[in-house]
Write an enzyme that holds these catalytic residues in place. Sequence first.
Site, PDB file in Angstrom:
ATOM      1  N   GLY A  30       0.814  -1.214   0.000  1.00 52.37           N
ATOM      2  CA  GLY A  30       0.000   0.000   0.000  1.00 52.37           C
ATOM      3  C   GLY A  30       0.847   1.262   0.000  1.00 52.37           C
ATOM      4  O   GLY A  30       0.518   2.236   0.686  1.00 52.37           O
ATOM      5  N   THR A  33      -0.130   5.553  -1.379  1.00 47.35           N
ATOM      6  CA  THR A  33      -0.945   6.608  -0.774  1.00 47.35           C
ATOM      7  C   THR A  33      -0.754   6.626   0.744  1.00 47.35           C
ATOM      8  O   THR A  33      -0.277   5.659   1.342  1.00 47.35           O
ATOM      9  CB  THR A  33      -2.442   6.406  -1.114  1.00 47.35           C
ATOM     10  N   TYR A 184     -13.404  -4.546  11.820  1.00 45.04           N
ATOM     11  CA  TYR A 184     -12.134  -3.824  11.683  1.00 45.04           C
ATOM     12  C   TYR A 184     -11.291  -4.031  12.943  1.00 45.04           C
ATOM     13  O   TYR A 184     -10.087  -4.318  12.866  1.00 45.04           O
ATOM     14  CB  TYR A 184     -12.390  -2.336  11.455  1.00 45.04           C
TER      15      TYR A 184
END
Length: 301
Positions: A30, A33, A184
């Site tokens: 990742g 960004t 999450y």
Amino acid sequence: MSNIYTLREMFGGQWSSSKRLDGKTVIITGANTGIGKETARDLAGRGARIIMACRDLDKAEGAQKEIMEDSGNQNIVIRKLDLSDTKSIREFAEAINNEERAVHVLINNAGIMMCPYSKTADGFEMQFGVNHLGHFLLTFLLIDLLKRSAPSRIIILSSMAHGWGTIALDDINSERNYHSRRAYGQSKLANILFTRSLAKKLKDTGVTAYAVHPGIVRTKLKRHMNLGLLIMWKIVRPFTKTPVQGAQTTIFCAVEPELDKESGGYYSNCRPSRCTRAARDDEMAEKLWELSCKMLGIVWN
């Protein structure tokens, strides 16, 4: 959560070091960004070879060009990696194992936050599948290379949100009961438990592992927040971290020489931090390890 997260932790965490990483290879998932991009920018400035492991190659190319210009380091490459698909993870790892002589730092940074219920290509609940299982498999496939490259480090981005979840061994994919916030939290709790188990299993190999809470950071992860959370976000936003500030603890764990003597800890604001009792449960950590191996169809003793 008040006993874990304080105003001091929200505002702190700036760290600086002139340590170079010339001759070192770093993989960052990742990296196109947010925190991952700022981590790549900093470590590139220290002379490291950066492998940007990204799902969106167009965005990655833009980030690559920007980082090369800022750092003056041209040794930055992009490799396709979709953590929601074990086929992609295996293809990425095969390429790395074939092409790279060494990997000194693996930064498991990519993640997804509080998305609507969906499943990965392999049928795993998306948040648990990407945030935990994807990085679990990636680490497994690269572990021999990391051992050969020792001293080497594995950094796993968790969150203070690990306190929101529990490990539901009997409903790990949230098929009976899905709540985006709890799912999450489960994935972030899994990140810390994975780090603890990993550190124990890697004892005396020269490979160390660290779990990181970057802080409350202004990134695109919040795109799935509901209205209530978005309102709360607007209130706390002035006190949140920029991606540069949010990357500091990851950079610290990648660079700080003293951490060669430490492994398995949880870090926030560039220092050891406290996690919940559930995140220190070594019995659950072992059960999670066994379940993760079973779900992925691997043997990792």
